[in-house]
Design a protein around this motif. Sequence first.
Motif, PDB file in Angstrom:
ATOM      1  N   HIS A 289       0.729  -1.251  -0.043  1.00 13.34           N
ATOM      2  CA  HIS A 289       0.010  -0.147  -0.056  1.00 13.34           C
ATOM      3  C   HIS A 289       1.088   1.370   0.005  1.00 13.34           C
ATOM      4  N   SER A 290       1.935   1.052   0.775  1.00 11.94           N
ATOM      5  CA  SER A 290       2.573   2.427   0.926  1.00 11.94           C
ATOM      6  C   SER A 290       3.961   2.527   0.108  1.00 11.94           C
ATOM      7  N   MET A 291       4.475   1.453  -0.535  1.00 16.61           N
ATOM      8  CA  MET A 291       5.636   1.672  -1.150  1.00 16.61           C
ATOM      9  C   MET A 291       5.435   1.140  -2.787  1.00 16.61           C
ATOM     10  N   SER A 292       4.378   0.765  -3.027  1.00 17.85           N
ATOM     11  CA  SER A 292       4.345   0.286  -4.510  1.00 17.85           C
ATOM     12  C   SER A 292       4.708   1.482  -5.306  1.00 17.85           C
ATOM     13  N   ARG A 293       4.280   2.664  -5.359  1.00 12.74           N
ATOM     14  CA  ARG A 293       4.568   3.631  -6.420  1.00 12.74           C
ATOM     15  C   ARG A 293       5.975   3.968  -6.372  1.00 12.74           C
ATOM     16  N   THR A 294       6.724   4.415  -5.304  1.00  9.76           N
ATOM     17  CA  THR A 294       7.958   4.874  -4.909  1.00  9.76           C
ATOM     18  C   THR A 294       8.847   3.925  -5.479  1.00  9.76           C
ATOM     19  N   LEU A 295       8.610   2.527  -5.251  1.00  9.45           N
ATOM     20  CA  LEU A 295       9.636   1.600  -5.647  1.00  9.45           C
ATOM     21  C   LEU A 295       9.391   0.848  -6.740  1.00  9.45           C
ATOM     22  N   HIS A 296       8.174   1.010  -7.496  1.00 10.47           N
ATOM     23  CA  HIS A 296       7.759   0.317  -8.606  1.00 10.47           C
ATOM     24  C   HIS A 296       7.611  -1.153  -8.529  1.00 10.47           C
ATOM     25  N   LEU A 297       6.965  -1.296  -7.338  1.00 15.91           N
ATOM     26  CA  LEU A 297       6.676  -2.777  -7.026  1.00 15.91           C
ATOM     27  C   LEU A 297       5.551  -3.505  -7.949  1.00 15.91           C
ATOM     28  N   PRO A 298       5.926  -4.861  -8.407  1.00 18.68           N
ATOM     29  CA  PRO A 298       4.975  -5.472  -9.144  1.00 18.68           C
ATOM     30  C   PRO A 298       3.851  -5.764  -8.141  1.00 18.68           C
ATOM     31  N   TRP A 299       3.009  -4.772  -7.605  1.00 20.25           N
ATOM     32  CA  TRP A 299       1.867  -4.919  -6.654  1.00 20.25           C
ATOM     33  C   TRP A 299       1.082  -5.818  -6.967  1.00 20.25           C
ATOM     34  N   HIS A 300       0.486  -6.150  -8.292  1.00 22.15           N
ATOM     35  CA  HIS A 300      -0.487  -6.439  -8.861  1.00 22.15           C
ATOM     36  C   HIS A 300      -0.283  -8.097  -8.687  1.00 22.15           C
ATOM     37  N   ARG A 301       0.874  -8.519  -8.560  1.00 16.18           N
ATOM     38  CA  ARG A 301       1.237 -10.072  -8.658  1.00 16.18           C
ATOM     39  C   ARG A 301       1.020 -10.464  -7.117  1.00 16.18           C
ATOM     40  N   VAL A 302       0.544  -9.634  -6.233  1.00 14.30           N
ATOM     41  CA  VAL A 302       0.272 -10.419  -5.076  1.00 14.30           C
ATOM     42  C   VAL A 302      -1.145 -10.274  -4.710  1.00 14.30           C
ATOM     43  N   ILE A 303      -1.559 -11.500  -4.492  1.00 14.14           N
ATOM     44  CA  ILE A 303      -3.248 -11.780  -4.246  1.00 14.14           C
ATOM     45  C   ILE A 303      -3.357 -12.577  -3.069  1.00 14.14           C
ATOM     46  N   SER A 304      -4.608 -12.697  -2.459  1.00 13.90           N
ATOM     47  CA  SER A 304      -4.986 -13.373  -1.132  1.00 13.90           C
ATOM     48  C   SER A 304      -4.593 -14.746  -1.138  1.00 13.90           C
ATOM     49  N   SER A 305      -4.438 -15.596  -0.143  1.00 14.08           N
ATOM     50  CA  SER A 305      -4.114 -16.777  -0.059  1.00 14.08           C
ATOM     51  C   SER A 305      -5.233 -17.710  -0.496  1.00 14.08           C
ATOM     52  N   ARG A 306      -6.501 -17.097  -0.645  1.00 14.18           N
ATOM     53  CA  ARG A 306      -7.554 -17.779  -1.247  1.00 14.18           C
ATOM     54  C   ARG A 306      -7.566 -17.808  -2.715  1.00 14.18           C
ATOM     55  N   GLY A 307      -6.690 -17.104  -3.289  1.00 18.43           N
ATOM     56  CA  GLY A 307      -6.099 -16.838  -4.769  1.00 18.43           C
ATOM     57  C   GLY A 307      -6.906 -16.071  -5.707  1.00 18.43           C
ATOM     58  N   THR A 308      -7.492 -15.101  -4.823  1.00 21.28           N
ATOM     59  CA  THR A 308      -8.386 -13.935  -5.234  1.00 21.28           C
ATOM     60  C   THR A 308      -7.570 -12.412  -5.249  1.00 21.28           C
ATOM     61  N   ILE A 309      -8.232 -11.619  -5.902  1.00 24.71           N
ATOM     62  CA  ILE A 309      -7.762 -10.394  -5.961  1.00 24.71           C
ATOM     63  C   ILE A 309      -8.690  -9.809  -4.587  1.00 24.71           C
ATOM     64  N   SER A 310      -7.640  -9.095  -3.728  1.00 25.48           N
ATOM     65  CA  SER A 310      -8.137  -8.637  -2.430  1.00 25.48           C
ATOM     66  C   SER A 310      -8.756  -7.259  -2.456  1.00 25.48           C
ATOM     67  N   LEU A 311      -8.350  -6.390  -3.554  1.00 25.95           N
ATOM     68  CA  LEU A 311      -8.858  -5.165  -3.355  1.00 25.95           C
ATOM     69  C   LEU A 311     -10.295  -5.167  -3.867  1.00 25.95           C
ATOM     70  N   PRO A 312     -10.930  -4.179  -3.414  1.00 27.58           N
ATOM     71  CA  PRO A 312     -12.640  -3.955  -3.733  1.00 27.58           C
ATOM     72  C   PRO A 312     -12.343  -3.345  -5.065  1.00 27.58           C
ATOM     73  N   ARG A 313     -13.857  -3.620  -5.721  1.00 26.44           N
ATOM     74  CA  ARG A 313     -14.100  -2.944  -6.911  1.00 26.44           C
ATOM     75  C   ARG A 313     -14.073  -1.360  -6.851  1.00 26.44           C
ATOM     76  N   GLY A 314     -13.431  -0.872  -7.782  1.00 32.96           N
ATOM     77  CA  GLY A 314     -13.290   0.614  -7.748  1.00 32.96           C
ATOM     78  C   GLY A 314     -12.168   1.060  -6.937  1.00 32.96           C
ATOM     79  N   GLU A 315     -11.318   0.230  -6.288  1.00 35.36           N
ATOM     80  CA  GLU A 315     -10.430   0.430  -5.717  1.00 35.36           C
ATOM     81  C   GLU A 315      -8.934  -0.168  -5.748  1.00 35.36           C
TER      82      GLU A 315
END
Length: 111
Positions: free
Chosen positions: A51-77
Amino acid sequence: MRRQGSRYAPFTERAVALILSIPRGRVASYGQIAGIAGSPAAARQVARVLHSMSRTLHLPWHRVISSRGTISLPRGEGFETQRALLMSEGVAVTVDGAVDVRHHRWVPRVR
DNA sequence: GCCATGGCTAGTA
DNA sequence: GCCATGGCTAGTA
């Protein structure tokens, strides 16, 4: 000054390095990253790092998901963006955000 | 759906 | 006190 030079706390350093090493077209879970970084129960901290470092460090944040195998972020967010980014890397994601972990789970090489 | 979890930091004293 | 979790259970279909 909680921080020395441009260094982060040890766990954070390890988590960041791990996230950066997830290859294109692969996904890892928050808990998986936390575990490899040495603190199996620190999944929430991994979320905080993303949440706090993806932008500045260019992290591939989208490659991290929940242990259930789903996208955690809410729709629209972030949900839609994460889904689009994963699909652009060839990862199948249902409209509900269920990732094809079966074929795309990141299995880091042991060292 | 609930609640325990861990690591870090903002911000007070 | 925050955070983009995780895991276990109740209770529905």
